[in-house]
Design a protein around this motif. Structure first.
Motif, PDB file in Angstrom:
ATOM      1  N   MET A 247      25.324   2.265  51.170  1.00 48.29           N
ATOM      2  CA  MET A 247      25.350   2.875  49.834  1.00 48.29           C
ATOM      3  C   MET A 247      24.067   2.542  49.077  1.00 48.29           C
ATOM      4  N   HIS A 248      23.672   1.274  49.106  1.00 48.42           N
ATOM      5  CA  HIS A 248      22.471   0.862  48.387  1.00 48.42           C
ATOM      6  C   HIS A 248      21.223   1.545  48.946  1.00 48.42           C
ATOM      7  N   GLU A 249      21.160   1.691  50.274  1.00 45.40           N
ATOM      8  CA  GLU A 249      20.006   2.346  50.886  1.00 45.40           C
ATOM      9  C   GLU A 249      19.921   3.812  50.459  1.00 45.40           C
ATOM     10  N   ALA A 250      21.054   4.502  50.484  1.00 42.72           N
ATOM     11  CA  ALA A 250      21.059   5.910  50.089  1.00 42.72           C
ATOM     12  C   ALA A 250      20.735   6.054  48.597  1.00 42.72           C
ATOM     13  N   TRP A 251      21.268   5.175  47.779  1.00 38.83           N
ATOM     14  CA  TRP A 251      21.024   5.235  46.329  1.00 38.83           C
ATOM     15  C   TRP A 251      19.534   5.029  46.042  1.00 38.83           C
ATOM     16  N   ALA A 252      18.938   4.040  46.712  1.00 40.40           N
ATOM     17  CA  ALA A 252      17.515   3.762  46.505  1.00 40.40           C
ATOM     18  C   ALA A 252      16.637   4.935  46.932  1.00 40.40           C
ATOM     19  N   ALA A 253      17.125   5.707  47.911  1.00 43.88           N
ATOM     20  CA  ALA A 253      16.372   6.882  48.376  1.00 43.88           C
ATOM     21  C   ALA A 253      16.618   8.116  47.514  1.00 43.88           C
ATOM     22  N   GLY A 254      17.448   7.974  46.485  1.00 40.88           N
ATOM     23  CA  GLY A 254      17.753   9.102  45.622  1.00 40.88           C
ATOM     24  C   GLY A 254      18.813  10.029  46.177  1.00 40.88           C
ATOM     25  N   GLU A 255      19.507   9.605  47.234  1.00 43.68           N
ATOM     26  CA  GLU A 255      20.526  10.440  47.875  1.00 43.68           C
ATOM     27  C   GLU A 255      21.900  10.072  47.311  1.00 43.68           C
ATOM     28  N   ARG A 256      22.201  10.583  46.122  1.00 42.05           N
ATOM     29  CA  ARG A 256      23.422  10.187  45.414  1.00 42.05           C
ATOM     30  C   ARG A 256      24.689  10.603  46.160  1.00 42.05           C
ATOM     31  N   GLN A 257      24.712  11.816  46.677  1.00 47.89           N
ATOM     32  CA  GLN A 257      25.895  12.277  47.405  1.00 47.89           C
ATOM     33  C   GLN A 257      26.106  11.441  48.656  1.00 47.89           C
ATOM     34  N   ARG A 258      25.031  11.183  49.348  1.00 42.29           N
ATOM     35  CA  ARG A 258      25.111  10.350  50.554  1.00 42.29           C
ATOM     36  C   ARG A 258      25.606   8.946  50.205  1.00 42.29           C
ATOM     37  N   ALA A 259      25.169   8.416  49.083  1.00 40.98           N
ATOM     38  CA  ALA A 259      25.606   7.080  48.665  1.00 40.98           C
ATOM     39  C   ALA A 259      27.124   7.039  48.508  1.00 40.98           C
ATOM     40  N   ASN A 260      27.703   8.094  47.959  1.00 39.65           N
ATOM     41  CA  ASN A 260      29.169   8.153  47.833  1.00 39.65           C
ATOM     42  C   ASN A 260      29.836   8.214  49.204  1.00 39.65           C
ATOM     43  N   GLU A 261      29.285   9.050  50.060  1.00 35.10           N
ATOM     44  CA  GLU A 261      29.939   9.319  51.348  1.00 35.10           C
ATOM     45  C   GLU A 261      30.009   8.086  52.248  1.00 35.10           C
ATOM     46  N   VAL A 262      29.051   7.176  52.139  1.00 37.76           N
ATOM     47  CA  VAL A 262      28.988   6.056  53.082  1.00 37.76           C
ATOM     48  C   VAL A 262      29.748   4.822  52.596  1.00 37.76           C
ATOM     49  N   ILE A 263      30.407   4.921  51.468  1.00 34.31           N
ATOM     50  CA  ILE A 263      31.246   3.802  51.017  1.00 34.31           C
ATOM     51  C   ILE A 263      32.516   3.791  51.864  1.00 34.31           C
ATOM     52  N   PRO A 264      32.814   2.718  52.556  1.00 33.62           N
ATOM     53  CA  PRO A 264      33.992   2.700  53.435  1.00 33.62           C
ATOM     54  C   PRO A 264      35.308   2.837  52.663  1.00 33.62           C
ATOM     55  N   ASP A 265      36.279   3.498  53.281  1.00 39.81           N
ATOM     56  CA  ASP A 265      37.601   3.612  52.673  1.00 39.81           C
ATOM     57  C   ASP A 265      38.167   2.242  52.308  1.00 39.81           C
ATOM     58  N   GLU A 266      37.933   1.259  53.181  1.00 42.42           N
ATOM     59  CA  GLU A 266      38.516  -0.065  52.938  1.00 42.42           C
ATOM     60  C   GLU A 266      38.006  -0.666  51.637  1.00 42.42           C
ATOM     61  N   VAL A 267      36.727  -0.441  51.338  1.00 45.66           N
ATOM     62  CA  VAL A 267      36.163  -0.976  50.096  1.00 45.66           C
ATOM     63  C   VAL A 267      36.787  -0.273  48.887  1.00 45.66           C
ATOM     64  N   VAL A 268      36.921   1.051  48.981  1.00 41.83           N
ATOM     65  CA  VAL A 268      37.542   1.791  47.880  1.00 41.83           C
ATOM     66  C   VAL A 268      38.970   1.307  47.662  1.00 41.83           C
ATOM     67  N   ASP A 269      39.709   1.146  48.746  1.00 42.60           N
ATOM     68  CA  ASP A 269      41.109   0.743  48.633  1.00 42.60           C
ATOM     69  C   ASP A 269      41.260  -0.678  48.111  1.00 42.60           C
ATOM     70  N   GLU A 270      40.266  -1.515  48.343  1.00 41.41           N
ATOM     71  CA  GLU A 270      40.298  -2.875  47.802  1.00 41.41           C
ATOM     72  C   GLU A 270      40.057  -2.888  46.302  1.00 41.41           C
ATOM     73  N   LEU A 271      39.161  -2.023  45.827  1.00 33.45           N
ATOM     74  CA  LEU A 271      38.685  -2.110  44.450  1.00 33.45           C
ATOM     75  C   LEU A 271      39.352  -1.128  43.497  1.00 33.45           C
ATOM     76  N   ILE A 272      39.974  -0.093  44.023  1.00 34.69           N
ATOM     77  CA  ILE A 272      40.657   0.907  43.199  1.00 34.69           C
ATOM     78  C   ILE A 272      42.139   0.894  43.566  1.00 34.69           C
ATOM     79  N   VAL A 273      42.975   0.619  42.603  1.00 34.70           N
ATOM     80  CA  VAL A 273      44.426   0.640  42.831  1.00 34.70           C
ATOM     81  C   VAL A 273      44.889   2.097  42.778  1.00 34.70           C
ATOM     82  N   HIS A 274      45.496   2.570  43.848  1.00 29.92           N
ATOM     83  CA  HIS A 274      46.016   3.941  43.832  1.00 29.92           C
ATOM     84  C   HIS A 274      47.303   4.018  44.632  1.00 29.92           C
ATOM     85  N   GLY A 275      48.024   5.122  44.424  1.00 23.91           N
ATOM     86  CA  GLY A 275      49.338   5.299  45.049  1.00 23.91           C
ATOM     87  C   GLY A 275      50.353   5.696  43.991  1.00 23.91           C
ATOM     88  N   SER A 276      51.631   5.556  44.320  1.00 25.05           N
ATOM     89  CA  SER A 276      52.678   5.854  43.349  1.00 25.05           C
ATOM     90  C   SER A 276      52.629   4.831  42.219  1.00 25.05           C
TER      91      SER A 276
END
Length: 316
Positions: A247-276
């Protein structure tokens, strides 16, 4: 007592339209309402309203930047809310970020640790009613004295991410406020402040069973926040450096969409509470079970009724 907080105001809801919900919060089991300050409402005004709508709630700022108000104005603003909610207001201060401080508020972002320490020490004296004349390492104050001294003076908590600021919070403040952490990260943070210092954290909650939608929103937030240098360093300290490196590499290169795409699901699930709603409530509770004193839910927009979601996330 177990604390359970909510962030106000809610996204997309007019400030004055919160009255119905805020009045219900204590009966729902919420103990706290905390504000934030970026580019929406200021941190203090929502709490002044809430102080009159729900006199039982503890109210806090998480956080007010130490750079964007002069020391005297910061003391006056805090004293005003403390007068509206005597014994129920917590002043949370912190450095904020270079974007907010420099780009949006035309202030210098220098010596963040020292500026926070000095502001804390000034506020301790000013909110106690002392006349303050002092040469602090990062600013000076001459003959400042509050005309309306709050009784009691509000506790002061510090926004803290890594050991230096966490230890300052434990040593000189009344608690630490942190952000963007998983339940499993709480013991790492707790170890720096000890068992007796209050630890509060904003917990991002996206109550939807559409995991793809929740992760999409989560990725946008993560790439926006965790590319800020202090948050990058925080997550490297927590052990996510390798997982977030693409993510940091893509962000530094100005590739914002790519930066989002390469964030692992596990990291999102750890940091964002979601579900019912039930699943979200249980995960917020897991922060408490790992050593968090005050979870402060930050409700992310899902298209659902935010008032019903807040009611559904109330502690059981």
């Amino acid at each position: 007592m177990q604390r359970w907080g909510i962030t106000i105001p809610l996204t997309g809801v007019p400030l004055t339209a919160h009255r119905e919900l805020v009045e219900q919060l204590p009966d729902l089991g919420y103990t706290d309402a905390w504000s934030a300050e970026t580019a929406g409402t200021d941190a203090f005004s929502p709490l002044v309203l809430a102080s009159q709508w729900a006199p039982e709630l503890r109210l806090g700022t998480a956080i007010v930047p130490v750079y964007t108000r002069g020391p005297g104005l910061l003391a006056m603003s805090a004293a005003t809310v403390a007068e509206c909610a005597p014994g129920r207001f917590v002043l949370g201060i912190g450095t904020s970020s270079p974007v907010i401080v420099r780009n949006w508020n035309a202030a210098e972002f220098e010596q963040p640790y020292a500026r926070t320490r000095d502001t804390l020490r000034f506020l301790r004296s000013a909110l106690a009613g002392e006349k303050v004349t002092a040469e602090y390492p990062t600013f000076s104050v001459g003959k400042f004295k509050l005309e309306r001294v709050p009784d009691p003076a509000p506790p002061i908590m510090l926004a803290a991410l890594r050991p230096g600021m966490l230890r300052l919070a434990a040593r000189e403040a009344d608690g630490a406020i942190t952000n963007w952490l998983a339940p499993g990260d709480v013991p790492t943070v707790r170890a720096e402040i000890g068992p007796d210092t209050e630890l509060a954290a904003r917990v991002f909650v996206c109550p939807t069973e559409d995991a793809d939608a929740a992760r999409g929103l989560g990725r946008m937030l993560i790439s926006s926040y965790l590319t800020v240098p202090v948050y990058r360093a925080f997550h490297e300290w927590l052990g996510r450096g390798e997982a977030l490196a693409p993510m940091h590499e893509a962000w530094a290169a100005g590739e914002r969409q790519r930066a989002n795409e390469v964030i692992p699901d596990e990291v999102v699930d750890e940091l964002i509470v979601h579900g019912s709603l039930d699943e979200c409530r249980e995960k917020v509770q897991s922060y408490v079970e790992n050593g968090l004193d005050t979870p402060v839910i930050a409700l992310l927009p899902t298209g659902g009724d935010p008032f019903e979601q807040v009611r559904g996330l109330a502690p059981r």
